[in-house]
Scaffold this motif. Structure first.
Motif, PDB file in Angstrom:
ATOM      1  N   SER A 120       0.823  -1.213   0.000  1.00 16.41           N
ATOM      2  CA  SER A 120       0.000   0.000   0.000  1.00 16.41           C
ATOM      3  C   SER A 120       0.855   1.259   0.000  1.00 16.41           C
ATOM      4  CB  SER A 120      -0.943   0.008   1.212  1.00 16.41           C
ATOM      5  OG  SER A 120      -1.958  -0.959   1.069  1.00 16.41           O
ATOM      6  N   PHE A 121       1.867   1.279   0.865  1.00 20.14           N
ATOM      7  CA  PHE A 121       2.712   2.487   0.939  1.00 20.14           C
ATOM      8  C   PHE A 121       3.574   2.646  -0.311  1.00 20.14           C
ATOM      9  CE2 PHE A 121       2.170   1.632   5.644  1.00 20.14           C
ATOM     10  CZ  PHE A 121       1.229   2.640   5.816  1.00 20.14           C
ATOM     11  N   GLU A 122       4.015   1.538  -0.874  1.00 20.97           N
ATOM     12  CA  GLU A 122       4.776   1.620  -2.127  1.00 20.97           C
ATOM     13  C   GLU A 122       3.890   2.127  -3.256  1.00 20.97           C
ATOM     14  OE1 GLU A 122       8.236  -1.823  -1.670  1.00 20.97           O
ATOM     15  OE2 GLU A 122       6.281  -2.379  -2.511  1.00 20.97           O
ATOM     16  N   LYS A 123       2.625   1.746  -3.239  1.00 19.56           N
ATOM     17  CA  LYS A 123       1.685   2.208  -4.262  1.00 19.56           C
ATOM     18  C   LYS A 123       1.489   3.719  -4.154  1.00 19.56           C
ATOM     19  CE  LYS A 123      -1.468   1.705  -7.506  1.00 19.56           C
ATOM     20  NZ  LYS A 123      -1.115   1.289  -8.886  1.00 19.56           N
ATOM     21  N   ILE A 124       1.364   4.202  -2.919  1.00 18.46           N
ATOM     22  CA  ILE A 124       1.207   5.647  -2.726  1.00 18.46           C
ATOM     23  C   ILE A 124       2.415   6.390  -3.292  1.00 18.46           C
ATOM     24  CG2 ILE A 124       1.082   7.501  -1.011  1.00 18.46           C
ATOM     25  CD1 ILE A 124      -0.419   5.543   0.816  1.00 18.46           C
ATOM     26  N   ILE A 125       3.608   5.894  -2.990  1.00 19.61           N
ATOM     27  CA  ILE A 125       4.832   6.552  -3.458  1.00 19.61           C
ATOM     28  C   ILE A 125       4.925   6.525  -4.985  1.00 19.61           C
ATOM     29  CG2 ILE A 125       7.362   6.393  -3.454  1.00 19.61           C
ATOM     30  CD1 ILE A 125       7.093   5.402  -0.519  1.00 19.61           C
ATOM     31  N   SER A 126       4.414   5.451  -5.588  1.00 19.47           N
ATOM     32  CA  SER A 126       4.424   5.386  -7.059  1.00 19.47           C
ATOM     33  C   SER A 126       3.478   6.429  -7.659  1.00 19.47           C
ATOM     34  CB  SER A 126       4.025   3.987  -7.533  1.00 19.47           C
ATOM     35  OG  SER A 126       2.635   3.749  -7.348  1.00 19.47           O
ATOM     36  N   LEU A 127       2.437   6.792  -6.902  1.00 18.48           N
ATOM     37  CA  LEU A 127       1.475   7.802  -7.362  1.00 18.48           C
ATOM     38  C   LEU A 127       1.927   9.207  -7.015  1.00 18.48           C
ATOM     39  CD1 LEU A 127      -1.801   5.970  -6.217  1.00 18.48           C
ATOM     40  CD2 LEU A 127      -1.021   6.252  -8.581  1.00 18.48           C
ATOM     41  N   ASP A 128       2.624   9.340  -5.875  1.00 19.22           N
ATOM     42  CA  ASP A 128       3.110  10.654  -5.426  1.00 19.22           C
ATOM     43  C   ASP A 128       4.433  10.448  -4.684  1.00 19.22           C
ATOM     44  OD1 ASP A 128       3.584  13.161  -4.464  1.00 19.22           O
ATOM     45  OD2 ASP A 128       1.803  13.276  -3.177  1.00 19.22           O
ATOM     46  N   SER A 129       5.515  10.627  -5.388  1.00 16.58           N
ATOM     47  CA  SER A 129       6.837  10.365  -4.808  1.00 16.58           C
ATOM     48  C   SER A 129       7.215  11.367  -3.722  1.00 16.58           C
ATOM     49  CB  SER A 129       7.903  10.383  -5.907  1.00 16.58           C
ATOM     50  OG  SER A 129       7.945  11.662  -6.535  1.00 16.58           O
ATOM     51  N   ASP A 130       6.452  12.458  -3.596  1.00 15.04           N
ATOM     52  CA  ASP A 130       6.746  13.478  -2.592  1.00 15.04           C
ATOM     53  C   ASP A 130       5.871  13.350  -1.345  1.00 15.04           C
ATOM     54  OD1 ASP A 130       8.727  14.617  -4.150  1.00 15.04           O
ATOM     55  OD2 ASP A 130       7.357  16.026  -5.120  1.00 15.04           O
ATOM     56  N   ASP A 131       5.209  12.233  -1.190  1.00 14.90           N
ATOM     57  CA  ASP A 131       4.376  12.017  -0.003  1.00 14.90           C
ATOM     58  C   ASP A 131       5.277  11.575   1.151  1.00 14.90           C
ATOM     59  OD1 ASP A 131       2.631  10.960   1.996  1.00 14.90           O
ATOM     60  OD2 ASP A 131       1.078  10.679   0.486  1.00 14.90           O
ATOM     61  N   ASP A 132       5.661  12.524   1.996  1.00 12.67           N
ATOM     62  CA  ASP A 132       6.621  12.227   3.064  1.00 12.67           C
ATOM     63  C   ASP A 132       6.079  11.236   4.080  1.00 12.67           C
ATOM     64  OD1 ASP A 132       5.762  14.368   5.587  1.00 12.67           O
ATOM     65  OD2 ASP A 132       5.095  14.849   3.570  1.00 12.67           O
ATOM     66  N   SER A 133       4.762  11.284   4.346  1.00  4.12           N
ATOM     67  CA  SER A 133       4.164  10.358   5.307  1.00  4.12           C
ATOM     68  C   SER A 133       4.235   8.915   4.800  1.00  4.12           C
ATOM     69  CB  SER A 133       2.712  10.743   5.581  1.00  4.12           C
ATOM     70  OG  SER A 133       2.643  11.982   6.248  1.00  4.12           O
ATOM     71  N   ALA A 134       4.057   8.748   3.503  1.00  2.21           N
ATOM     72  CA  ALA A 134       4.138   7.400   2.923  1.00  2.21           C
ATOM     73  C   ALA A 134       5.561   6.855   3.036  1.00  2.21           C
ATOM     74  CB  ALA A 134       3.695   7.427   1.462  1.00  2.21           C
ATOM     75  N   HIS A 135       6.555   7.710   2.813  1.00  2.00           N
ATOM     76  CA  HIS A 135       7.950   7.271   2.949  1.00  2.00           C
ATOM     77  C   HIS A 135       8.246   6.873   4.398  1.00  2.00           C
ATOM     78  CE1 HIS A 135       9.706   8.036  -1.007  1.00  2.00           C
ATOM     79  NE2 HIS A 135       8.957   9.129  -1.080  1.00  2.00           N
ATOM     80  N   ALA A 136       7.754   7.672   5.360  1.00  2.00           N
ATOM     81  CA  ALA A 136       7.989   7.367   6.771  1.00  2.00           C
ATOM     82  C   ALA A 136       7.303   6.067   7.173  1.00  2.00           C
ATOM     83  CB  ALA A 136       7.491   8.516   7.637  1.00  2.00           C
TER      84      ALA A 136
END
Length: 214
Positions: A120-136
């Motif tokens: 799920s978090f990798e999917k978010i990053i693929s959609l928005d690489s600047d989502d800092d919460s997803a990276h954390a």
């Protein structure tokens, strides 16, 4: 022509004159525009004719919105299984909705389904690489999975994206502490506490690492 006939002729002339004057003056009612509302739609009728008042229909939530609300309610009650079911259905409706993916990742972490949380978090990053919460969040999942190199990488990226957000530094410090990198952990705990002095856990860890425990 008799006097009476002359009188009738004059009367008819006056009537025709008045009729055509009214016809071409533009003052007669026109079909389709003989009434023009002077109030907003919802006030038509008003006090005199409340039965004529127009009401605005309530906007029904979409199926996706309903499923998200169901998931939120289930999480609030601590029912992660029910939340998971609602979010799985939501992902079928829209598998690229970031709000749904964030919730799904969180719930999967709560029930220790780390592989799905990671997806799920990798999917978010693929959609928005600047989502800092997803990276954390991804960093935390990778740390739990023992993928430490990736965890450190995503912790650092979350901090790079939002260096003023204390929890990013605190989470990174936790990972460093678990890895035995105590000096670096102390530095990150200190930074987190500088940014947010309400982080009592950060203060406790600072004291522990400095040997100041009571």
């Amino acid at each position: 022509m008799t006097l009476f006939q002359l009188f009738l002729f004059l009367v008819a002339g006056v009537i025709f004159y008045l009729f055509f004057k009214q016809l071409f003056s533009g003052e007669h009612p026109k079909r389709g525009v003989d009434f023009e509302a002077k109030l907003p739609d919802e006030q038509i009728g008003g006090i005199n004719r409340p039965d004529k008042t127009f009401s605005k229909p309530e906007v029904e939530p979409t199926r996706l919105e309903q499923l998200i609300q169901m998931a939120d309610d289930a999480v609030a009650k601590g029912d992660m299984l029910e939340a998971s079911k609602a979010l799985q259905s939501a992902l079928i409706v829209d598998g690229e909705n970031i709000d749904v993916l964030q919730r799904h990742g969180y719930v999967m972490m709560q029930i220790d389904n780390l592989d799905e949380a990671k997806e799920s978090f990798e999917k978010i990053i693929s959609l928005d690489s600047d989502d800092d919460s997803a990276h954390a969040s991804l960093a935390n999942v990778l740390h739990k999975l023992g993928e430490e190199e990736g965890a450190v990488k995503h912790h650092l990226h979350s901090i790079e994206l939002d260096p003023e957000y204390a929890p990013h530094h605190f989470n990174y410090a936790n990972t460093l502490y678990d890895l035995g990198r105590k000096e670096e952990a102390l530095s990150s705990y200190t930074k987190a506490y500088e940014l947010d002095s309400t982080l009592e856990e950060a203060k406790k860890m600072i004291n522990k690492l400095k040997g100041l425990d009571e």
